[in-house]
Design a protein around this motif. Structure first.
Motif, PDB file in Angstrom:
ATOM      1  N   GLU A  10      -6.667  -9.372 -17.159  1.00 37.84           N
ATOM      2  CA  GLU A  10      -5.668 -10.359 -17.583  1.00 37.84           C
ATOM      3  C   GLU A  10      -4.882 -10.905 -16.392  1.00 37.84           C
ATOM      4  O   GLU A  10      -4.569 -12.100 -16.322  1.00 37.84           O
ATOM      5  N   LYS A  11      -4.561 -10.049 -15.436  1.00 40.79           N
ATOM      6  CA  LYS A  11      -3.823 -10.493 -14.254  1.00 40.79           C
ATOM      7  C   LYS A  11      -4.663 -11.454 -13.417  1.00 40.79           C
ATOM      8  O   LYS A  11      -4.161 -12.461 -12.894  1.00 40.79           O
ATOM      9  N   ILE A  12      -5.963 -11.132 -13.275  1.00 42.54           N
ATOM     10  CA  ILE A  12      -6.846 -12.001 -12.494  1.00 42.54           C
ATOM     11  C   ILE A  12      -6.985 -13.368 -13.165  1.00 42.54           C
ATOM     12  O   ILE A  12      -6.923 -14.421 -12.517  1.00 42.54           O
ATOM     13  N   ALA A  13      -7.181 -13.346 -14.500  1.00 42.89           N
ATOM     14  CA  ALA A  13      -7.312 -14.606 -15.238  1.00 42.89           C
ATOM     15  C   ALA A  13      -6.045 -15.435 -15.134  1.00 42.89           C
ATOM     16  O   ALA A  13      -6.095 -16.671 -14.973  1.00 42.89           O
ATOM     17  N   ALA A  14      -4.874 -14.772 -15.209  1.00 46.48           N
ATOM     18  CA  ALA A  14      -3.608 -15.496 -15.101  1.00 46.48           C
ATOM     19  C   ALA A  14      -3.451 -16.108 -13.718  1.00 46.48           C
ATOM     20  O   ALA A  14      -2.968 -17.247 -13.566  1.00 46.48           O
ATOM     21  N   ALA A  15      -3.877 -15.359 -12.681  1.00 47.36           N
ATOM     22  CA  ALA A  15      -3.771 -15.885 -11.321  1.00 47.36           C
ATOM     23  C   ALA A  15      -4.669 -17.097 -11.119  1.00 47.36           C
ATOM     24  O   ALA A  15      -4.329 -18.021 -10.367  1.00 47.36           O
ATOM     25  N   LEU A  16      -5.809 -17.118 -11.820  1.00 51.17           N
ATOM     26  CA  LEU A  16      -6.732 -18.245 -11.719  1.00 51.17           C
ATOM     27  C   LEU A  16      -6.342 -19.394 -12.644  1.00 51.17           C
ATOM     28  O   LEU A  16      -6.914 -20.488 -12.571  1.00 51.17           O
ATOM     29  N   GLY A  17      -5.375 -19.121 -13.555  1.00 49.88           N
ATOM     30  CA  GLY A  17      -4.964 -20.137 -14.504  1.00 49.88           C
ATOM     31  C   GLY A  17      -6.033 -20.457 -15.520  1.00 49.88           C
ATOM     32  O   GLY A  17      -6.159 -21.605 -15.981  1.00 49.88           O
ATOM     33  N   MET A  18      -6.843 -19.464 -15.878  1.00 49.73           N
ATOM     34  CA  MET A  18      -7.949 -19.678 -16.811  1.00 49.73           C
ATOM     35  C   MET A  18      -7.840 -18.681 -17.969  1.00 49.73           C
ATOM     36  O   MET A  18      -7.253 -17.591 -17.817  1.00 49.73           O
ATOM     37  N   PRO A  19      -8.388 -19.027 -19.151  1.00 52.83           N
ATOM     38  CA  PRO A  19      -8.383 -18.087 -20.282  1.00 52.83           C
ATOM     39  C   PRO A  19      -9.198 -16.840 -19.934  1.00 52.83           C
ATOM     40  O   PRO A  19     -10.198 -16.910 -19.216  1.00 52.83           O
ATOM     41  N   LEU A  20      -8.755 -15.734 -20.474  1.00 52.39           N
ATOM     42  CA  LEU A  20      -9.410 -14.465 -20.177  1.00 52.39           C
ATOM     43  C   LEU A  20     -10.891 -14.488 -20.548  1.00 52.39           C
ATOM     44  O   LEU A  20     -11.741 -14.017 -19.787  1.00 52.39           O
ATOM     45  N   ASP A  21     -11.220 -15.056 -21.753  1.00 54.64           N
ATOM     46  CA  ASP A  21     -12.605 -15.033 -22.204  1.00 54.64           C
ATOM     47  C   ASP A  21     -13.504 -15.974 -21.416  1.00 54.64           C
ATOM     48  O   ASP A  21     -14.732 -15.915 -21.537  1.00 54.64           O
ATOM     49  N   LYS A  22     -12.919 -16.840 -20.595  1.00 50.21           N
ATOM     50  CA  LYS A  22     -13.717 -17.721 -19.759  1.00 50.21           C
ATOM     51  C   LYS A  22     -14.065 -17.072 -18.411  1.00 50.21           C
ATOM     52  O   LYS A  22     -14.996 -17.491 -17.727  1.00 50.21           O
ATOM     53  N   VAL A  23     -13.268 -16.060 -18.053  1.00 49.75           N
ATOM     54  CA  VAL A  23     -13.465 -15.399 -16.752  1.00 49.75           C
ATOM     55  C   VAL A  23     -14.258 -14.100 -16.905  1.00 49.75           C
ATOM     56  O   VAL A  23     -15.123 -13.790 -16.084  1.00 49.75           O
ATOM     57  N   PHE A  24     -13.981 -13.385 -17.994  1.00 42.05           N
ATOM     58  CA  PHE A  24     -14.598 -12.065 -18.165  1.00 42.05           C
ATOM     59  C   PHE A  24     -15.280 -11.955 -19.520  1.00 42.05           C
ATOM     60  O   PHE A  24     -14.855 -12.577 -20.500  1.00 42.05           O
ATOM     61  N   ASP A  25     -16.335 -11.172 -19.553  1.00 37.72           N
ATOM     62  CA  ASP A  25     -17.001 -10.832 -20.810  1.00 37.72           C
ATOM     63  C   ASP A  25     -16.390  -9.555 -21.351  1.00 37.72           C
ATOM     64  O   ASP A  25     -16.150  -8.594 -20.609  1.00 37.72           O
ATOM     65  N   SER A  26     -16.153  -9.530 -22.655  1.00 37.59           N
ATOM     66  CA  SER A  26     -15.599  -8.336 -23.273  1.00 37.59           C
ATOM     67  C   SER A  26     -16.682  -7.276 -23.417  1.00 37.59           C
ATOM     68  O   SER A  26     -17.789  -7.553 -23.882  1.00 37.59           O
ATOM     69  N   VAL A  27     -16.351  -6.072 -22.993  1.00 38.70           N
ATOM     70  CA  VAL A  27     -17.290  -4.950 -23.089  1.00 38.70           C
ATOM     71  C   VAL A  27     -16.711  -3.917 -24.043  1.00 38.70           C
ATOM     72  O   VAL A  27     -15.603  -3.432 -23.850  1.00 38.70           O
ATOM     73  N   GLY A  28     -17.470  -3.597 -25.086  1.00 41.15           N
ATOM     74  CA  GLY A  28     -17.003  -2.619 -26.061  1.00 41.15           C
ATOM     75  C   GLY A  28     -17.030  -1.203 -25.510  1.00 41.15           C
ATOM     76  O   GLY A  28     -17.663  -0.918 -24.494  1.00 41.15           O
ATOM     77  N   GLU A  29     -16.337  -0.321 -26.189  1.00 40.02           N
ATOM     78  CA  GLU A  29     -16.319   1.083 -25.787  1.00 40.02           C
ATOM     79  C   GLU A  29     -17.696   1.698 -26.032  1.00 40.02           C
ATOM     80  O   GLU A  29     -18.319   1.446 -27.064  1.00 40.02           O
ATOM     81  N   PRO A  30     -18.214   2.484 -25.089  1.00 38.76           N
ATOM     82  CA  PRO A  30     -19.520   3.120 -25.299  1.00 38.76           C
ATOM     83  C   PRO A  30     -19.461   4.108 -26.449  1.00 38.76           C
ATOM     84  O   PRO A  30     -18.457   4.783 -26.654  1.00 38.76           O
ATOM     85  N   GLY A  31     -20.520   4.182 -27.231  1.00 33.27           N
ATOM     86  CA  GLY A  31     -20.550   5.096 -28.360  1.00 33.27           C
ATOM     87  C   GLY A  31     -20.762   6.537 -27.918  1.00 33.27           C
ATOM     88  O   GLY A  31     -21.065   6.816 -26.754  1.00 33.27           O
ATOM     89  N   LEU A  32     -20.594   7.453 -28.858  1.00 32.38           N
ATOM     90  CA  LEU A  32     -20.802   8.863 -28.570  1.00 32.38           C
ATOM     91  C   LEU A  32     -22.295   9.146 -28.442  1.00 32.38           C
ATOM     92  O   LEU A  32     -23.125   8.481 -29.055  1.00 32.38           O
ATOM     93  N   SER A  33     -22.616  10.152 -27.658  1.00 32.34           N
ATOM     94  CA  SER A  33     -24.011  10.566 -27.528  1.00 32.34           C
ATOM     95  C   SER A  33     -24.469  11.233 -28.817  1.00 32.34           C
ATOM     96  O   SER A  33     -23.654  11.695 -29.632  1.00 32.34           O
ATOM     97  N   GLY A  34     -25.791  11.289 -29.005  1.00 35.09           N
ATOM     98  CA  GLY A  34     -26.332  11.936 -30.188  1.00 35.09           C
ATOM     99  C   GLY A  34     -25.914  13.388 -30.298  1.00 35.09           C
ATOM    100  O   GLY A  34     -25.620  13.890 -31.389  1.00 35.09           O
ATOM    101  N   ALA A  35     -25.858  14.072 -29.149  1.00 31.79           N
ATOM    102  CA  ALA A  35     -25.455  15.484 -29.154  1.00 31.79           C
ATOM    103  C   ALA A  35     -24.011  15.640 -29.619  1.00 31.79           C
ATOM    104  O   ALA A  35     -23.675  16.548 -30.384  1.00 31.79           O
ATOM    105  N   SER A  36     -23.121  14.730 -29.159  1.00 33.36           N
ATOM    106  CA  SER A  36     -21.712  14.792 -29.565  1.00 33.36           C
ATOM    107  C   SER A  36     -21.559  14.523 -31.053  1.00 33.36           C
ATOM    108  O   SER A  36     -20.780  15.190 -31.749  1.00 33.36           O
TER     109      SER A  36
END
Length: 250
Positions: A10-36
């Motif tokens: 968010e800080k980088i996007a604000a410094a560039l004056g661009m929307p967050l979704d235009k600068v970065f791709d959203s990455v979801g949280e990794p799921g649990l392993s099968g063992a877990s």
């Protein structure tokens, strides 16, 4: 690509004056392993089973769930020739205590936590009997505690071969000299295997040392528990019955 924290993005996007979704791709949280997932399911199932017995619930919902497949790698262990090369490399390295430790692993199939919890009262050097009564647990802050073994069947008595008894006698002689030289700083006077301050050994340190010896010996790098698998494999190849092996391994 590199993943960064959202607030940083968010800080980088604000410094560039661009929307967050235009600068970065959203990455979801990794799921649990099968063992877990399977461990969670196992614990939940035990809770729900108890609830069913107490008539709090009509049925255990975990029985309707399909557990994920877990790809379990095959257990690593040495064959006979690799074991011989490993023992030779152990003998050539300077740490005699570590040589005794690894020989004891191979000769008994003891668990790492059980070995680290051994006190001299657990070994009868006259009769050659090893008594497994405790396992070592880390309580935090560099402190350890001797707890009951993994299961009731884990408490057992193992007959030691003569060469292991000889190694242990020499190790005790050397340890006694080191303990008296260290004086009051020696923390665990009854422990069989200790660090230079007389405290219980840390499993990760032993594993790192084991990897260094493996690199010298030539066999594939393994971990401490692999020596337990090696012990079982050598017994199987010697036509020892499954019942005897199971009792020995606890």
């Amino acid at each position: 690509k590199q993943t960064i924290r959202r607030d940083t993005a968010e800080k980088i996007a604000a410094a560039l004056g661009m929307p967050l979704d235009k600068v970065f791709d959203s990455v979801g949280e990794p799921g649990l392993s099968g063992a877990s997932v399977n461990k969670i399911k196992l614990n939940l199932s035990a809770i729900f089973t108890s609830a069913v017995k107490k008539e709090i619930m009509r049925r255990n919902p975990c029985k309707l769930a399909t557990p994920p497949k877990v790809d379990t790698p095959p257990a690593a262990f040495f064959d006979e020739e690799q074991s011989r090369r490993f023992l030779q490399a152990l003998h050539e390295q300077p740490d005699f205590q570590f040589e005794v430790i690894c020989n004891l692993f191979l000769a008994t199939g003891i668990r790492p936590g059980e070995l680290r919890a051994l006190h001299w009262e657990d070994i009868d050097l006259q009769t050659g009997l090893l008594y497994i009564r405790h396992t070592l647990i880390h309580t935090g802050g560099g402190e350890f505690d001797r707890d009951m073994p993994k299961t009731s069947g884990s408490e057992r008595r193992i007959v030691l071969p003569p060469y292991i008894i000889s190694l242990l006698k020499e190790h005790r002689r050397r340890q006694t000299v080191e303990r008296f030289a260290a004086g009051v700083v020696w923390k665990q006077p009854d422990a069989v295997f200790t660090n230079t301050m007389g405290n219980y050994l840390i499993g990760s340190n032993l594993n790192n040392r084991l990897k260094r010896v493996c690199r010298q010996a030539g066999p594939p790098e393994i971990h401490l528990h692999s020596l337990r698998h090696t012990h079982a494999s050598l017994l199987i190849n010697s036509n020892v019955t499954a019942k005897v092996i199971a009792d020995r391994l606890g």
